[in-house]
Design a protein around this motif. Structure first.
Motif, PDB file in Angstrom:
ATOM      1  N   ALA A 104       8.655  10.016   8.188  1.00  0.00           N
ATOM      2  CA  ALA A 104       9.536  11.138   8.500  1.00  0.00           C
ATOM      3  C   ALA A 104      10.914  10.977   7.858  1.00  0.00           C
ATOM      4  O   ALA A 104      11.578  11.977   7.555  1.00  0.00           O
ATOM      5  N   PHE A 105      11.335   9.708   7.657  1.00  0.00           N
ATOM      6  CA  PHE A 105      12.656   9.426   7.077  1.00  0.00           C
ATOM      7  C   PHE A 105      12.497   8.394   5.960  1.00  0.00           C
ATOM      8  O   PHE A 105      12.946   7.249   6.078  1.00  0.00           O
ATOM      9  N   PRO A 106      11.873   8.791   4.850  1.00  0.00           N
ATOM     10  CA  PRO A 106      11.496   7.823   3.815  1.00  0.00           C
ATOM     11  C   PRO A 106      12.670   7.181   3.087  1.00  0.00           C
ATOM     12  O   PRO A 106      12.496   6.136   2.459  1.00  0.00           O
ATOM     13  N   LYS A 107      13.858   7.768   3.163  1.00  0.00           N
ATOM     14  CA  LYS A 107      15.021   7.200   2.493  1.00  0.00           C
ATOM     15  C   LYS A 107      15.873   6.334   3.421  1.00  0.00           C
ATOM     16  O   LYS A 107      16.904   5.804   3.003  1.00  0.00           O
ATOM     17  N   MET A 108      15.447   6.193   4.667  1.00  0.00           N
ATOM     18  CA  MET A 108      16.238   5.444   5.633  1.00  0.00           C
ATOM     19  C   MET A 108      16.252   3.952   5.288  1.00  0.00           C
ATOM     20  O   MET A 108      15.234   3.379   4.917  1.00  0.00           O
ATOM     21  N   THR A 109      17.408   3.321   5.425  1.00  0.00           N
ATOM     22  CA  THR A 109      17.517   1.872   5.268  1.00  0.00           C
ATOM     23  C   THR A 109      16.937   1.217   6.516  1.00  0.00           C
ATOM     24  O   THR A 109      17.363   1.518   7.627  1.00  0.00           O
ATOM     25  N   ALA A 110      15.963   0.349   6.337  1.00  0.00           N
ATOM     26  CA  ALA A 110      15.263  -0.224   7.487  1.00  0.00           C
ATOM     27  C   ALA A 110      14.911  -1.672   7.223  1.00  0.00           C
ATOM     28  O   ALA A 110      14.805  -2.111   6.073  1.00  0.00           O
ATOM     29  N   ILE A 111      14.754  -2.412   8.323  1.00  0.00           N
ATOM     30  CA  ILE A 111      14.270  -3.793   8.275  1.00  0.00           C
ATOM     31  C   ILE A 111      12.989  -3.853   9.079  1.00  0.00           C
ATOM     32  O   ILE A 111      12.990  -3.587  10.280  1.00  0.00           O
ATOM     33  N   LEU A 112      11.895  -4.170   8.428  1.00  0.00           N
ATOM     34  CA  LEU A 112      10.588  -4.248   9.079  1.00  0.00           C
ATOM     35  C   LEU A 112      10.303  -5.688   9.485  1.00  0.00           C
ATOM     36  O   LEU A 112      10.349  -6.603   8.665  1.00  0.00           O
ATOM     37  N   ALA A 113      10.023  -5.895  10.767  1.00  0.00           N
ATOM     38  CA  ALA A 113       9.668  -7.216  11.285  1.00  0.00           C
ATOM     39  C   ALA A 113       8.338  -7.098  12.012  1.00  0.00           C
ATOM     40  O   ALA A 113       8.265  -6.476  13.070  1.00  0.00           O
ATOM     41  N   TYR A 159       7.525 -13.991  10.024  1.00  0.00           N
ATOM     42  CA  TYR A 159       6.106 -14.283  10.265  1.00  0.00           C
ATOM     43  C   TYR A 159       5.322 -14.437   8.960  1.00  0.00           C
ATOM     44  O   TYR A 159       4.108 -14.254   8.937  1.00  0.00           O
ATOM     45  N   MET A 160       5.990 -14.788   7.878  1.00  0.00           N
ATOM     46  CA  MET A 160       5.313 -14.944   6.589  1.00  0.00           C
ATOM     47  C   MET A 160       4.668 -16.329   6.507  1.00  0.00           C
ATOM     48  O   MET A 160       5.274 -17.306   6.070  1.00  0.00           O
ATOM     49  N   PHE A 161       3.406 -16.427   6.953  1.00  0.00           N
ATOM     50  CA  PHE A 161       2.729 -17.717   7.010  1.00  0.00           C
ATOM     51  C   PHE A 161       1.671 -17.913   5.914  1.00  0.00           C
ATOM     52  O   PHE A 161       1.191 -19.010   5.723  1.00  0.00           O
ATOM     53  N   ASN A 162       1.269 -16.857   5.238  1.00  0.00           N
ATOM     54  CA  ASN A 162       0.147 -17.011   4.307  1.00  0.00           C
ATOM     55  C   ASN A 162       0.573 -17.748   3.039  1.00  0.00           C
ATOM     56  O   ASN A 162       1.645 -17.524   2.483  1.00  0.00           O
ATOM     57  N   ALA A 163      -0.302 -18.655   2.599  1.00  0.00           N
ATOM     58  CA  ALA A 163      -0.023 -19.490   1.433  1.00  0.00           C
ATOM     59  C   ALA A 163       0.193 -18.634   0.196  1.00  0.00           C
ATOM     60  O   ALA A 163      -0.602 -17.737  -0.105  1.00  0.00           O
ATOM     61  N   MET A 164       1.290 -18.893  -0.519  1.00  0.00           N
ATOM     62  CA  MET A 164       1.675 -18.187  -1.737  1.00  0.00           C
ATOM     63  C   MET A 164       1.951 -16.704  -1.484  1.00  0.00           C
ATOM     64  O   MET A 164       2.035 -15.919  -2.427  1.00  0.00           O
TER      65      MET A 164
END
Length: 253
Positions: free
Chosen positions: A153-162, A189-194
């Protein structure tokens, strides 16, 4: 390498199954933990906003930040404007500036409202216009599908996805990164190798933020991953802190 953490909190959560082993009850305790880890600051929320209510939590966080080091900035907890509990969108930036808030956050389950983009549209429009980051955190009662609907709905919004998902989450995160250029991804939560190497190769290092989700998780885990990632040193510096600082500088609060 200067670390600014995009995902910090303090206070003691209640009525949840998983609690931090060593919670930071106060902002002072969080400051001490940041100093031990060698982090310069970051974005912080208070559990009080979801326990005692958004209005009380915002006030308590502003009071705590008044005496905090320069590198710490608050996340202001939003509510729908219909009940007139928080300032209207036109008045909110001034309140945020006075209270040292640099981002907005959502916690719809704790505050019992329907999370539809239309309901929060006036605040999202203001945030989009002023480039104020909106934190979309699935650990705070926001479904990943709701986060996607907001960005659609707000594709230009500045956002932080967690995304609070310990299994490799590429199938969740890549559509966000591909479709919404002003969205950044918190790496707590970035646990995957590489995984970081692959994502920065495809989307660029400017799209990612160091985040620890401390005290629910260990602050040094993502620091270690980033220091040893197979990416250029310049990219590491961007992710460690420069990307977040750029977002905060660009926000017109």
């Amino acid at each position: 390498m200067l670390f600014y953490d995009a995902n910090l909190s303090y206070g003691v959560p209640i009525n949840v199954e998983e609690k931090p082993c060593l919670p930071c009850a106060t902002l002072n305790e969080l400051e001490a933990a940041l100093k031990r880890a060698g982090a310069a600051g970051g974005l912080v929320r208070t559990e009080a906003a979801d326990v005692a209510g958004a209005v009380t939590g915002n006030a308590l966080l502003a009071a705590a930040l008044a005496d905090a080091p320069a590198g710490l900035y608050g996340m202001y907890t939003l509510l729908p404007g219909y009940t007139r509990e928080i300032p209207c969108p036109d008045a909110l930036p001034a309140v945020m500036k006075k209270g040292r808030f640099a981002a907005l956050r959502l916690s719809p389950r704790a505050h019992q409202y329907l999370m539809k983009p239309e309901i929060m549209a006036d605040y999202f429009e203001m945030a989009t216009e002023r480039e104020i980051p909106v934190v979309l955190d699935t650990a705070c009662g926001l479904a990943i599908s709701e986060a996607f609907d907001i960005m659609e709905a707000f594709p230009k919004m500045t956002a932080i996805l967690a995304i609070a998902n310990s299994w490799p989450s590429d199938r969740y995160t890549r559509p966000f990164l591909a479709r919404f250029p002003n969205l950044r991804m918190d790496l707590s939560y970035m646990f995957n190798a590489m995984g970081l190497e692959a994502l920065t190769r495809e989307y660029g290092a400017a799209r990612f933020l160091y985040g620890s989700r401390f005290p629910a998780m260990y602050m040094g885990g993502m620091m270690l991953m980033l220091r040893h990632a197979g990416i250029p040193e310049e990219d590491k510096r961007l992710i460690a802190g420069e990307n977040l600082l750029s977002m905060l500088r660009e926000a017109r609060i």
